[in-house]
Each structure stands twice: as structure tokens, then as C-alpha cells.
Design a protein around this motif. Structure first.
Motif, PDB file in Angstrom:
ATOM      1  N   ILE A 212       0.672  -1.265   0.078  1.00 11.80           N
ATOM      2  CA  ILE A 212       0.099   0.072   0.039  1.00 11.80           C
ATOM      3  C   ILE A 212       0.705   1.421  -0.105  1.00 11.80           C
ATOM      4  N   VAL A 213       0.263   2.339  -0.589  1.00 14.57           N
ATOM      5  CA  VAL A 213       0.981   3.567  -0.846  1.00 14.57           C
ATOM      6  C   VAL A 213       0.061   4.489  -0.088  1.00 14.57           C
ATOM      7  N   TYR A 214       0.659   5.504   0.737  1.00  9.34           N
ATOM      8  CA  TYR A 214      -0.070   6.449   1.376  1.00  9.34           C
ATOM      9  C   TYR A 214       0.022   7.797   0.445  1.00  9.34           C
ATOM     10  N   LEU A 215      -1.091   8.300  -0.066  1.00  9.56           N
ATOM     11  CA  LEU A 215      -1.218   9.371  -1.060  1.00  9.56           C
ATOM     12  C   LEU A 215      -1.252  10.687  -0.272  1.00  9.56           C
ATOM     13  N   GLU A 216      -0.448  11.691  -0.817  1.00  8.99           N
ATOM     14  CA  GLU A 216      -0.553  13.140  -0.102  1.00  8.99           C
ATOM     15  C   GLU A 216      -1.221  13.813  -1.105  1.00  8.99           C
ATOM     16  N   PHE A 217      -2.551  14.589  -0.858  1.00  7.94           N
ATOM     17  CA  PHE A 217      -3.323  15.091  -1.687  1.00  7.94           C
ATOM     18  C   PHE A 217      -3.638  16.525  -1.121  1.00  7.94           C
ATOM     19  N   GLU A 218      -3.444  17.293  -2.050  1.00  8.53           N
ATOM     20  CA  GLU A 218      -3.579  18.840  -1.821  1.00  8.53           C
ATOM     21  C   GLU A 218      -4.196  19.540  -3.151  1.00  8.53           C
ATOM     22  N   ASP A 219      -4.941  20.585  -2.942  1.00  5.50           N
ATOM     23  CA  ASP A 219      -5.345  21.340  -3.893  1.00  5.50           C
ATOM     24  C   ASP A 219      -5.744  20.448  -5.018  1.00  5.50           C
ATOM     25  N   GLY A 220      -6.526  19.387  -4.791  1.00  9.09           N
ATOM     26  CA  GLY A 220      -7.166  18.577  -5.903  1.00  9.09           C
ATOM     27  C   GLY A 220      -6.178  17.800  -6.641  1.00  9.09           C
ATOM     28  N   LYS A 221      -4.999  17.795  -6.036  1.00 12.89           N
ATOM     29  CA  LYS A 221      -3.604  17.017  -6.890  1.00 12.89           C
ATOM     30  C   LYS A 221      -3.027  15.822  -6.056  1.00 12.89           C
ATOM     31  N   VAL A 222      -2.780  14.969  -6.615  1.00 13.47           N
ATOM     32  CA  VAL A 222      -2.125  13.861  -5.705  1.00 13.47           C
ATOM     33  C   VAL A 222      -0.501  14.460  -5.906  1.00 13.47           C
ATOM     34  N   ALA A 223       0.184  14.290  -4.691  1.00 10.60           N
ATOM     35  CA  ALA A 223       1.640  14.757  -4.849  1.00 10.60           C
ATOM     36  C   ALA A 223       2.443  13.858  -5.977  1.00 10.60           C
ATOM     37  N   ASP A 224       3.417  14.723  -6.410  1.00  2.00           N
ATOM     38  CA  ASP A 224       4.521  13.750  -7.170  1.00  2.00           C
ATOM     39  C   ASP A 224       5.101  12.737  -6.911  1.00  2.00           C
ATOM     40  N   VAL A 225       5.460  12.869  -5.297  1.00  2.00           N
ATOM     41  CA  VAL A 225       6.085  11.682  -4.625  1.00  2.00           C
ATOM     42  C   VAL A 225       5.373  10.791  -4.653  1.00  2.00           C
ATOM     43  N   SER A 226       4.038  10.678  -4.506  1.00  2.00           N
ATOM     44  CA  SER A 226       3.067   9.388  -4.080  1.00  2.00           C
ATOM     45  C   SER A 226       2.984   9.063  -5.581  1.00  2.00           C
TER      46      SER A 226
END
Length: 341
Positions: free
Chosen positions: A7-21
Motif C-alpha cells: 500500500i502507498v499513502y497518497l498525499e493530496f493537496e489542492d485537488g492534486k496527488v503529490a508527485d512523490v506519491s
């Protein structure tokens, strides 16, 4: 719910999944396929519409969405509670997170509570076997968590034989982001936040929040002129800026140069800085410690300018210019100016 997936934890900000995720999903897809398990992802927050469209092309088989207005913006206790309780339920064999300010806060809380162990700032992740030298017990298909250790004098491979999930954090840019299949579709599992987080976890309320974006965009620059301790002074670093201006490049630095006060930390490249993959990397006065190499070894062309012909960086450079920065860089500036008209 089936168990034992990655499983991968997704960082999500301003409607966008972070590049690192997305980078971790790319790597996670390869690892999950090798293990013969599903690639899962979890996103926790509010207004989570559109996450699936962003992550399914990266090969996600199952996306867990935990939505509640109080779960945005990120705070430590609620997000930790969601992951701890979810992981107890689905028992993933491995969990990957970005080594961001969120991942660095969340990862240790989750691993500590689940007694699982965590390797921070990995530069590579692989699947492999391990034999315990003391007991002779063999372990198959472990997550090999690879990172420089002991001040970068060795590259350590860290394993977590018994406890689950095997957890690792990785910095942005270390893994390559690549779409697995634009038409790939997974399943979405909407979870009831109240089952995973209690009202008591929301003791901290964020009243105001400021995020300042870095003005230095070193990560996406196609040409980087980087300086090390061998540049010698803050004044000499100005030469690198002059060369960068002529080339339309960005200026980077090694940790030693930043520690010496030659330039600001935002320009630091390497294990404790930014990972870059420019088309051209000009390394000036950089000896080539393993932590620095880890952050720039995927550059397409590397030119090393160093007065030490035996500098370790020369072994990975495509071109080596042996000489002093003060002599070589002004000549390069003059040459490029003359030939760019």
C-alpha cells in the motif's frame, strides 16, 4: 477485505496527488507485481473527488478513500489513527510514504504503534531473500530497503523479517514517475471515517495555514551547474551563477558547500537535499560523496570540473576537466557567450 498487499499513502493537496506519491506508485506497481499481490493506495482528507482518475493509470488495484471535512488539512493524530486502524484490518505486507514533512511525521507514528519498524530516506527499494546469520532462518521476498549509512561510507540494505507492515519513506525525485497503463482501472473502497478515527483525535484545530513555495526550481531544470566545497568561497559561487545565467541553468550545491555557507539549503542536491535528473550536470569542485551521487547519478551527461584528477565523481562523469574553478569557469562563460549569438 483481502490482506497482505502493498500500500502507498497518497498525499493530496489542492485537488492534486503529490508527485512523490505517484513516484511511489510507479515503484510500488513493480514491487507488487514481483510479489504477486495487489497494489493498494490510501487517501485521507476532504473533497477527494478525482483521486482515482489520477492514480489508476499508475497501476493501483484498490483505492481506499477516507473522507471527512475534519481530515483536511493534515494533522498528526487523525491521520495516524486512520492508518493504524486500517492497517490492523487489511494487514498490508509493505507501506510506502514520501519522506516529506507529512510522511516524516506520519510514518514513525504508524510504525511505532504497529511495532513494525521503518527505514527513512531510502534511495532504492527491491524485493529479495534474506538469511538470518545468527539463526540460519531463511526469509523469502522481503522488501529490501536501501540507503546510505554511517555518514555515507556504506550503502546499507535494511530488512524487516518478522514485523508487518514493512515501512519505508522515500524522498521526492528519487524514484521515476511513469504511467503503468492509461486504461488501467482499479476498485474504489469508500470507508466511513468514524470507524477509523475518534472525536478525541481531533484535539488540534488548524486556524490558519501558510505554505510557501520554493522560489528555486532546481528539480525540473534541464541544466544544473552545481558547486561543492572545492569552489572555495561564496564569491566563487557567483561564477557558477554567471555560468548558469549564460546556459539558462539552475545552480545546485553539495551539502559541504551549503554547510560552509557558500549558498542556501534550497539548492542542496543529494540524499539530504533534492534528487535531480537533468540533461546536463556540471559538477564544479565536487568530490563526489555517496550521498551527493545518490541525488544526481541519473543525469544524462555529467561534466566534472575539479583540480583533483582522482576525485570520486570523475568515475561517473562523462567528461572530466582537470583545473581550478577560477580558471575553467570564466573560459566556459566566454566560450558559451561567443557561440550562443
Amino acid at each position: 477485505m483481502d490482506k497482505n498487499n502493498l500500500i502507498v499513502y497518497l498525499e493530496f493537496e489542492d485537488g492534486k496527488v503529490a508527485d512523490v506519491s505517484l513516484e511511489l506508485l510507479t515503484k510500488g506497481r513493480v514491487l507488487a507485481s514481483k510479489l504477486g499481490v495487489k497494489l493498494e493506495a490510501v487517501v485521507v482528507g476532504d473533497k477527494l473527488d478525482g483521486v482515482e482518475e489520477q492514480v489508476f493509470p499508475y497501476g493501483v488495484d484498490r483505492l481506499y478513500k477516507v473522507s471527512d471535512a475534519r481530515l483536511y488539512p493534515y494533522t498528526s493524530n487523525p491521520h495516524s489513527a486512520v492508518l493504524i486502524n486500517l492497517f490492523r484490518e487489511i494487514q498490508p505486507q509493505a507501506c510506502l510514504m514520501g519522506a516529506t514533512c507529512i510522511g516524516r511525521d506520519l510514518g514513525p507514528r504508524v510504525s511505532s504503534c504497529l511495532h513494525s519498524g521503518l527505514t527513512a530516506d531510502c534511495t532504492a527499494l527491491e524485493i529479495g531473500d534474506h538469511t538470518d546469520p545468527k539463526t540460519g532462518k531463511e526469509y523469502k521476498d522481503l522488501l529490501l530497503q536501501i540507503r546510505p549509512a554511517f555518514g555515507g561510507n556504506i550503502v546499507a540494505t535494511i530488512v524487516n523479517p518478522e514485523c508487518r507492515p514493512q515501512m519505508a519513506t522515500v524522498r521526492e525525485g528519487v524514484m521515476k514517475k511513469e504511467v503503468f497503463d492509461p486504461n488501467h482501472k482499479g476498485e474504489v473502497v469508500e470507508l466511513d471515517a468514524k470507524k477509523y478515527v475518534s472525536d478525541e483525535d481531533f484535539v488540534v484545530e488548524i486556524l490558519d495555514r501558510h505554505i510557501e513555495k520554493s522560489k528555486i526550481n532546481i528539480k525540473n531544470s534541464p541544466i544544473i551547474v552545481a558547486g561543492g566545497y572545492g569552489v572555495g568561497s561564496k564569491e566563487n559561487f557567483q561564477l557558477l551563477h554567471d555560468l548558469a545565467n549564460v546556459l539558462g541553468a539552475e545552480v545546485g550545491a553539495s551539502r559541504a558547500a551549503v554547510d560552509a555557507g557558500f549558498t542556501e539549503h534550497a539548492r542542496q542536491i543529494g540524499q539530504t537535499g533534492v534528487t535531480v535528473r537533468p540533461k546536463l550536470y556540471i559538477a564544479c569542485g565536487i568530490s563526489g560523496q555517496i550521498q551527493h551521487i545518490a541525488g544526481m547519478q541519473d543525469s544524462s551527461i555529467i561534466i566534472s570540473i575539479n583540480n583533483d584528477p582522482n576525485a570520486p565523481i570523475n568515475t561517473i562523469a562523462d567528461y572530466v576537466i582537470t583545473g581550478n574553478i577560477e580558471d575553467v569557469v570564466p573560459k566556459l562563460i566566454k566560450y558559451y557567450k561567443k557561440n550562443s549569438k
